[in-house]
Scaffold this motif. Structure first.
Motif, PDB file in Angstrom:
ATOM      1  N   ALA A 144     -79.247  55.692  -4.709  1.00  0.00           N
ATOM      2  CA  ALA A 144     -78.030  55.008  -5.370  1.00  0.00           C
ATOM      3  C   ALA A 144     -76.942  55.424  -4.826  1.00  0.00           C
ATOM      4  N   VAL A 145     -76.895  56.619  -4.280  1.00  0.00           N
ATOM      5  CA  VAL A 145     -75.617  57.271  -3.597  1.00  0.00           C
ATOM      6  C   VAL A 145     -75.524  56.492  -2.248  1.00  0.00           C
ATOM      7  N   GLY A 146     -76.457  56.391  -1.334  1.00  0.00           N
ATOM      8  CA  GLY A 146     -76.427  55.695  -0.175  1.00  0.00           C
ATOM      9  C   GLY A 146     -76.022  54.328  -0.352  1.00  0.00           C
ATOM     10  N   ARG A 147     -76.625  53.535  -1.501  1.00  0.00           N
ATOM     11  CA  ARG A 147     -75.985  52.212  -1.699  1.00  0.00           C
ATOM     12  C   ARG A 147     -74.562  52.060  -2.067  1.00  0.00           C
ATOM     13  N   GLY A 148     -74.242  52.925  -2.949  1.00  0.00           N
ATOM     14  CA  GLY A 148     -72.782  53.050  -3.210  1.00  0.00           C
ATOM     15  C   GLY A 148     -71.858  53.448  -2.186  1.00  0.00           C
ATOM     16  N   ARG A 149     -72.293  53.970  -0.818  1.00  0.00           N
ATOM     17  CA  ARG A 149     -71.508  54.163   0.200  1.00  0.00           C
ATOM     18  C   ARG A 149     -71.605  52.831   1.028  1.00  0.00           C
ATOM     19  N   MET A 150     -72.750  52.302   1.096  1.00  0.00           N
ATOM     20  CA  MET A 150     -72.807  50.860   2.030  1.00  0.00           C
ATOM     21  C   MET A 150     -71.979  49.770   1.079  1.00  0.00           C
ATOM     22  N   LEU A 151     -71.915  50.031  -0.126  1.00  0.00           N
ATOM     23  CA  LEU A 151     -71.040  48.944  -0.674  1.00  0.00           C
ATOM     24  C   LEU A 151     -69.475  49.271  -0.416  1.00  0.00           C
ATOM     25  N   TYR A 160     -71.255  40.117   7.688  1.00  0.00           N
ATOM     26  CA  TYR A 160     -70.412  40.192   6.601  1.00  0.00           C
ATOM     27  C   TYR A 160     -69.361  39.247   6.586  1.00  0.00           C
ATOM     28  N   ARG A 161     -68.515  39.305   7.815  1.00  0.00           N
ATOM     29  CA  ARG A 161     -67.335  38.590   8.022  1.00  0.00           C
ATOM     30  C   ARG A 161     -67.598  37.030   8.382  1.00  0.00           C
ATOM     31  N   ALA A 162     -68.891  36.966   8.969  1.00  0.00           N
ATOM     32  CA  ALA A 162     -69.250  35.583   9.497  1.00  0.00           C
ATOM     33  C   ALA A 162     -69.523  34.756   8.206  1.00  0.00           C
ATOM     34  N   TYR A 163     -70.231  35.280   7.312  1.00  0.00           N
ATOM     35  CA  TYR A 163     -70.573  34.301   6.253  1.00  0.00           C
ATOM     36  C   TYR A 163     -69.745  34.491   4.801  1.00  0.00           C
ATOM     37  N   ARG A 164     -69.148  35.380   4.764  1.00  0.00           N
ATOM     38  CA  ARG A 164     -68.240  35.727   3.347  1.00  0.00           C
ATOM     39  C   ARG A 164     -67.608  34.454   3.004  1.00  0.00           C
ATOM     40  N   ASN A 165     -66.814  33.715   3.574  1.00  0.00           N
ATOM     41  CA  ASN A 165     -66.186  32.532   3.187  1.00  0.00           C
ATOM     42  C   ASN A 165     -67.140  31.435   2.544  1.00  0.00           C
ATOM     43  N   ASP A 166     -68.188  31.112   3.294  1.00  0.00           N
ATOM     44  CA  ASP A 166     -69.225  30.231   3.152  1.00  0.00           C
ATOM     45  C   ASP A 166     -69.915  30.476   1.790  1.00  0.00           C
ATOM     46  N   PHE A 167     -70.121  31.918   1.730  1.00  0.00           N
ATOM     47  CA  PHE A 167     -70.927  32.070   0.558  1.00  0.00           C
ATOM     48  C   PHE A 167     -70.161  32.220  -0.800  1.00  0.00           C
ATOM     49  N   LYS A 179     -67.851  37.369  -4.378  1.00  0.00           N
ATOM     50  CA  LYS A 179     -67.628  38.229  -3.263  1.00  0.00           C
ATOM     51  C   LYS A 179     -68.708  39.635  -3.716  1.00  0.00           C
ATOM     52  N   ASP A 180     -68.644  40.005  -4.925  1.00  0.00           N
ATOM     53  CA  ASP A 180     -69.421  41.031  -5.254  1.00  0.00           C
ATOM     54  C   ASP A 180     -70.616  41.032  -5.029  1.00  0.00           C
ATOM     55  N   VAL A 181     -71.427  39.774  -5.341  1.00  0.00           N
ATOM     56  CA  VAL A 181     -72.902  39.440  -5.126  1.00  0.00           C
ATOM     57  C   VAL A 181     -72.838  39.280  -3.613  1.00  0.00           C
ATOM     58  N   PHE A 182     -72.104  39.044  -2.793  1.00  0.00           N
ATOM     59  CA  PHE A 182     -72.309  38.642  -1.501  1.00  0.00           C
ATOM     60  C   PHE A 182     -72.587  40.144  -0.778  1.00  0.00           C
ATOM     61  N   GLN A 183     -71.511  40.989  -1.498  1.00  0.00           N
ATOM     62  CA  GLN A 183     -71.916  42.480  -0.910  1.00  0.00           C
ATOM     63  C   GLN A 183     -73.023  42.998  -1.247  1.00  0.00           C
ATOM     64  N   VAL A 184     -73.571  42.797  -2.440  1.00  0.00           N
ATOM     65  CA  VAL A 184     -75.061  43.433  -2.743  1.00  0.00           C
ATOM     66  C   VAL A 184     -76.097  42.624  -2.050  1.00  0.00           C
ATOM     67  N   ALA A 185     -75.951  41.431  -1.684  1.00  0.00           N
ATOM     68  CA  ALA A 185     -76.797  40.566  -0.911  1.00  0.00           C
ATOM     69  C   ALA A 185     -76.882  41.281   0.511  1.00  0.00           C
ATOM     70  N   LEU A 220     -79.911  35.618   3.592  1.00  0.00           N
ATOM     71  CA  LEU A 220     -78.783  36.129   2.440  1.00  0.00           C
ATOM     72  C   LEU A 220     -78.219  35.116   1.396  1.00  0.00           C
ATOM     73  N   PHE A 221     -78.278  34.053   1.534  1.00  0.00           N
ATOM     74  CA  PHE A 221     -77.939  32.972   0.448  1.00  0.00           C
ATOM     75  C   PHE A 221     -79.195  32.975  -0.397  1.00  0.00           C
ATOM     76  N   ALA A 222     -80.361  33.056  -0.297  1.00  0.00           N
ATOM     77  CA  ALA A 222     -81.411  33.007  -1.149  1.00  0.00           C
ATOM     78  C   ALA A 222     -81.455  34.598  -1.970  1.00  0.00           C
ATOM     79  N   ILE A 223     -80.934  35.646  -1.479  1.00  0.00           N
ATOM     80  CA  ILE A 223     -80.885  36.859  -2.233  1.00  0.00           C
ATOM     81  C   ILE A 223     -79.578  36.753  -3.120  1.00  0.00           C
ATOM     82  N   GLY A 224     -78.672  36.059  -2.386  1.00  0.00           N
ATOM     83  CA  GLY A 224     -77.363  35.733  -3.381  1.00  0.00           C
ATOM     84  C   GLY A 224     -77.790  34.884  -4.557  1.00  0.00           C
TER      85      GLY A 224
END
Lengths: 244, 193
Positions: free
Chosen positions: A49-56, B22-29, B45-51, B75-79
């Motif tokens: 979880a911490v690693g994931r947080g750092r990536m985010l 991330y930079r390349a597809y963020r706007n499209d996503f 934006k948050d969901v894209f970061q998670v993806a 990426l879009f499938a995860i998103g």
């Protein structure tokens, strides 16, 4: 074997069947051991979880260095049947237009491409009470009051006070007012270290189209298509296909 | 660079490639998410970061080494899944809110359906983060590489310049044992208050 290692090997499925049995008996009988196992499990999950947080947070940092989101240039898509109908209509239209084309062929330009791909840069600067000249100009820009916005931006430039963003918006205003040559001169002043540089390159290509300098425009579009990380990469690719 | 090369580079630890994606597809996503899931820009934006993070984790764990589609499609499938989950959760929250209001009208208070587990977990992770700071380097990096980036002991030995896989292994156990101690003390400390 030390407890830490033993527990790790258990989690990683590396104990022999006999060792595992022994392990499970200890968990059932020794409270302190079972607590230690639980603690180590929490740590393993926690480290993920911490690693994931750092990536985010790394991504958020990249995000904060990017220009604000703006929707990509609108591309109209048709469904299949409409598309076919459209092709037939287009084919018919082309046949009908051949004589007209022959008459006008001296004057084919890439104006249409410019018109299709140019959308004035979305100005997402937050409304602020701050009445500095740039802010005032941006308000006028937003209100499509281009001539007045240009006046202010030009004064800034004359005083040597024009930031890259001022130059960038000034170029956009010139394009709106169909003054591509001025737009080109302005965009060229934006240095490659500017945060507006990528945007400036794309708009420079469009300005060249507007100014009928097709070869220069193509050169820039091509280089954008070769840079996948470019914010206008996709638009450039679409445009590039049309140029072929 | 082909998509497969990019994956190999990320697996080798080149995070800059991930950031470029991330930079390349963020706007499209964001554009696509707002249009199809009627969410706001912030959620998209948050969901894209998670993806991107899930994409990264799948590469590191070896779950993803070959793509049957482009990186963008993946990426879009995860998103899409995440946006869908988000939508369901939002609708559920709305229902719960509605339910809560009805209950309040009837003179009841709805108990917390989720219990305290997720909050408790959150607290644990915060404590662990603190413990990691106390643990310091190189242990923090060693543990992150092994437990988050899924590097093998061999890879760990190479990256951290250890003489052998055995010494990398020993180092990893030392670090984990120390972290356990620090973490346990802080947990007990809190309980004793």
């Amino acid at each position: 074997m030390e407890n830490t290692e033993l527990i790790e090997r258990y989690f990683e499925g590396k104990l022999s069947p006999h060792e595992r049995k022994e392990f499970e008996t200890r968990v059932a009988q020794e409270t302190s051991f079972s607590e230690e196992v639980a603690l180590q499990r929490t740590i393993r999950e926690g480290l993920r979880a911490v690693g994931r947080g750092r990536m985010l947070s790394k991504l958020e940092e990249v995000e904060s260095n990017m220009s604000a989101y703006h929707p990509p240039t609108q591309v109209i898509r048709f469904d299949e049947r409409t598309r076919q109908r459209f092709y037939w209509a287009a084919a018919a239209a082309i046949v009908l237009l051949i004589p007209v084309y022959l008459l006008l062929k001296a004057n084919v330009s890439h104006d249409a491409l410019f018109a299709r791909y140019f959308t004035p840069y979305e100005n997402t600067a937050t409304q602020s009470a701050n009445q500095d000249p740039l802010n005032h100009a941006l308000q006028l820009y937003r209100a499509k009051n281009y001539a007045q916005a240009l006046g202010i931006l030009e004064t800034l430039e004359d005083k040597g006070n024009a930031s890259d963003s001022a130059l960038f918006y000034k170029a956009n205003v010139h394009m709106q007012l169909e003054q591509p040559a001025e737009a080109i001169t302005t965009l060229k002043q934006i240095s490659s270290t500017s945060t507006f540089y990528d945007e400036a390159q794309w708009y420079l290509a469009l300005a060249y189209f507007q100014n009928k300098e097709t070869n220069k425009a193509k050169e820039i579009v091509t280089s954008i298509t070769q840079t996948p990380a470019h914010p206008y990469h996709q638009q450039a690719q679409e445009l590039y296909k049309e140029l072929k | 660079m082909s998509d497969e090369n990019i994956i190999a580079r990320i697996r080798q630890g080149d995070e800059s490639k991930l950031m470029a994606i991330y930079r390349a597809y963020r706007n499209d996503f964001i554009f696509w998410a707002m249009r199809h899931f009627s969410c706001n820009e912030e959620i998209a934006k948050d969901v894209f970061q998670v993806a991107i993070t899930i994409f990264y984790e799948n590469i590191m764990s070896g779950k993803l080494s070959k793509l049957s589609s482009s990186v963008k499609t993946y990426l879009f499938a995860i998103g899409k899944n995440k946006l869908h989950e988000n939508q369901v959760a939002r609708e559920r929250d709305l229902k719960i809110q509605q339910f809560e209001q009805d209950k309040i009208k009837d003179g009841f208070q709805l108990e917390n359906l989720e219990g305290e587990t997720s909050e408790e977990k959150e607290g644990m992770y915060k404590m662990l983060e603190k413990a990691l700071i106390e643990l310091g380097e190189p242990c923090r990096t060693v543990l992150e590489m092994y437990y988050y980036q899924d590097l093998s002991i061999e890879e760990l030995a190479t990256k951290m310049d250890y003489k052998s896989t055995d010494s990398a292994k020993t180092q990893k156990y030392k670090c984990l044992t120390r972290l356990k101690k620090i973490f346990q003390e802080s947990v007990l400390g809190i309980k004793n208050i």
